[in-house]
Design an enzyme around this catalytic site. Structure first.
Site, PDB file in Angstrom:
ATOM      1  CG  ASP A 224      20.705  36.894 -38.140  1.00 11.26           C
ATOM      2  OD1 ASP A 224      21.829  36.457 -38.420  1.00 11.26           O
ATOM      3  OD2 ASP A 224      20.336  37.146 -36.984  1.00 11.26           O
TER       4      ASP A 224
ATOM      5  CD  GLU B  11      22.545  32.268 -39.322  1.00  9.79           C
ATOM      6  OE1 GLU B  11      23.666  32.129 -38.801  1.00  9.79           O
ATOM      7  OE2 GLU B  11      21.682  33.006 -38.839  1.00  9.79           O
TER       8      GLU B  11
END
Ligand code: GLC
Length: 549
Positions: free
Chosen positions: A217, A278
């Site tokens: 993330d 990401e």
């Protein structure tokens, strides 16, 4: 049945290079215990459906202990399953079932910030300014008289500013702490070796349990620039698509050292464990740096995900992505949506036209070389739910934006599985899901689509099967050969051996520039008397093209 090789027998297959990976947004996938929130037991029960869809792996969004200020991207304990989602034993059972079905499992790791309810943050508040506990996060004095102004002018991604000031129990103000997202998500200090060591240990915790990889993330956010400088001048005036990347706290060179270390850990385990970032970067070339051979395996392709339904734009992005990734010998990834963006049916126009384009986009995406990420529900052609009642909205962006941005809940509505009434088998009878499922979704349910010829579910299942069977698809052996003009309203490309994909973005039917037997099309294609076909508007066709390559 395919089984995942376990133990040291797993040779280097590069499975991830062409994998179809299905994103499970756990809260909204399947709810086994009927509390309204999806859970790991629900995932386990429904895994056979995903195996039948024909994917290679699943990525599970966070199911860790969390107060759920940001749907679980606010982690209070990285080694525990939140009771809403089940237990570690449920996780182990789910993982064993997935592996037995031949599906790999990737889990989310959230290293940029913890929850404000993480033990470390409680210790930091307790220990006070200057303490070792505070050095795990980013605490600073404010600016101006009495430090009443935040340490810099950084905006939070969810709206408002990225700093919150602490107060002592008697109300006197003290330091500020940084949160690029919600105040309930304090940013960690990645200059602190203790933070690095902790996350290495968390990686090992899940690798030891048998996970096949991680989705990282906000991978581009961990390292903050020296001195925490203000935003660049004119930032607010820059084009929205450039603005994000002009934030000084993204894509700092220092992040790469972290991922080189993580790669060493992944490689120390048998069975090709992988990481997908990401990572948002200003250019495909910057994004490719995350994919150097000693760093991460994949990164999401946000340029492709954000592209409008326009042939020249998509072509430019496809070429730039393939070129940048080739420079580091990494496969490209392609995705049309995830849990943070408006679903493609709606993005591409909504209603029947939007669905038609989304189906064509699926065939385009699944024909490209590299790995593909599918977001749960896109195989059902689900639209964004635009009319959720305000009182059910949970995305922090809603409140942080002063209730101007409704946030991302519209793409997170629970999946319709079967049965005559909402929530269509999402949970046991009587389940009240955390977001209401539209009554109209019965015809979109998996059960209805499974017995409807030509359904979107059937299209995805067939496309995924062909993608595995045809030697030209998946990773393939080469790149793509364009047969259409860069400025045209059509994308036609060939892949060797003997495959071509034609996507018509224009208003008129077109005749493909090469002959070939249609293998699959996103809408019916008409055959002419001479045997040639016409591809209608907003339609993609896969052809077996003898003379293509
Ligand atoms: C990522 C997640 C998003 C989350 C944010 C903060 O962008 O995909 O859902 O809100 O990180 O963790």
């Amino acid at each position: 049945m395919r089984r995942i090789p376990t133990g040291s027998s797993g040779g280097a297959t590069g499975w991830w290079r062409a994998a179809a990976i299905y994103q499970i947004y756990v809260r909204s996938f399947a709810d086994a215990d009927g509390d309204g929130t999806g859970d790991l037991a629900g995932v386990r029960e429904r895994l056979p459906w995903l195996a039948a869809l024909g994917i290679d792996a699943v990525w599970l969004t966070p199911f860790y202990d969390s107060p759920m200020a940001d749907g679980g991207y606010d982690v209070a304990d990285y080694r525990a399953v939140d009771p809403r989602f089940g237990t570690l034993a449920d996780f182990d059972r789910m993982l064993a079932t997935a592996h037995g079905l031949g599906l790999r499992v990737i889990v989310d790791i959230v290293p940029n910030h913890t929850s404000s309810e993480h033990r470390w943050f409680a210790e930091a508040l307790e220990a006070g300014p200057g303490s070792a506990a505070r050095k795990r996060y980013i605490f600073r004095d404010g600016r101006g008289p009495d430090g009443a102004e935040p340490p810099n002018d950084w905006p939070s991604i969810f709206g408002g500013r990225a700093w919150t000031r602490l107060r002592r129990p008697d109300g006197t103000p003290e330091e500020w702490y940084l949160h690029l997202f919600d105040p309930a998500q304090p940013d960690l200090n990645w200059d602190n070796p203790e933070v690095r060591a902790e996350f290495e240990d968390v990686l090992r915790f899940w690798l030891d349990r048998g996970v096949d990889g991680f989705r990282i993330d906000v991978a581009h956010g961990l390292v903050k620039p020296e001195g925490l400088p203000d935003m660049p001048k004119g930032y607010e005036l820059s084009r929205p698509d450039n603005r994000e990347m002009r934030r000084p706290y993204f894509d700092q060179d220092g992040v790469h050292e972290i991922y080189r270390q993580w790669r060493r850990i992944l490689d120390s385990y048998p069975g090709e464990r992988v990481a997908v970032a990401e990572a948002k970067a200003a250019t495909p070339a910057r994004a490719a740096l995350y994919l150097r051979p000693d760093e991460l395996h994949q990164a999401f392709n946000f340029d492709y995900l954000g592209a409008p339904w326009q042939a020249p734009v998509l072509r430019r992005i496809i070429d730039a992505s393939l070129q940048a990734n080739a420079s580091v010998d990494a496969p490209t990834t392609w995705a049309l949506s995830n849990h943070d963006v408006v679903r493609q049916v709606t993005r591409f126009g909504g209603g029947e036209p939007g669905l038609r384009r989304a189906r064509a986009a699926a065939l385009l995406t699944l024909a490209l070389p590299g790995a593909v990420y599918l977001y749960q529900g896109e195989e059902l052609g689900l639209p964004e739910v635009l009319d959720l009642p305000e009182e059910v909205l949970e995305d922090p962006a809603w409140e942080r934006s002063g209730r101007t941005d409704r946030g991302r809940d519209g793409c997170r509505v629970p999946l319709p599985w079967e049965g005559p009434t909402a929530p269509f088998g999402f949970g046991p009878v009587g389940t009240k899901p955390w977001l209401p499922v539209p009554e109209g979704w019965r015809r979109l349910s998996r059960e209805v689509q499974a017995s409807t010829p030509g359904s979107t579910l059937e299209l995805y299942t067939t496309a995924l099967r062909l993608r595995r069977e045809l030697p030209a698809l998946g990773a393939g052996t080469g790149g793509i050969d364009w047969l259409s003009d860069p400025a045209a309203d059509v994308l036609t490309f060939a892949r060797s051996p003997g495959f071509a994909c034609v996507v018509n973005f224009g208003a008129m039917p077109i005749r493909p520039p090469l002959a070939g037997e249609p293998l699959l099309s996103s809408a019916p294609v008409a055959a002419e008397d001479d045997g040639s076909i016409r591809v209608p508007p907003d339609t993609a066709v896969w052809l077996r093209a003898a003379a293509a390559a």
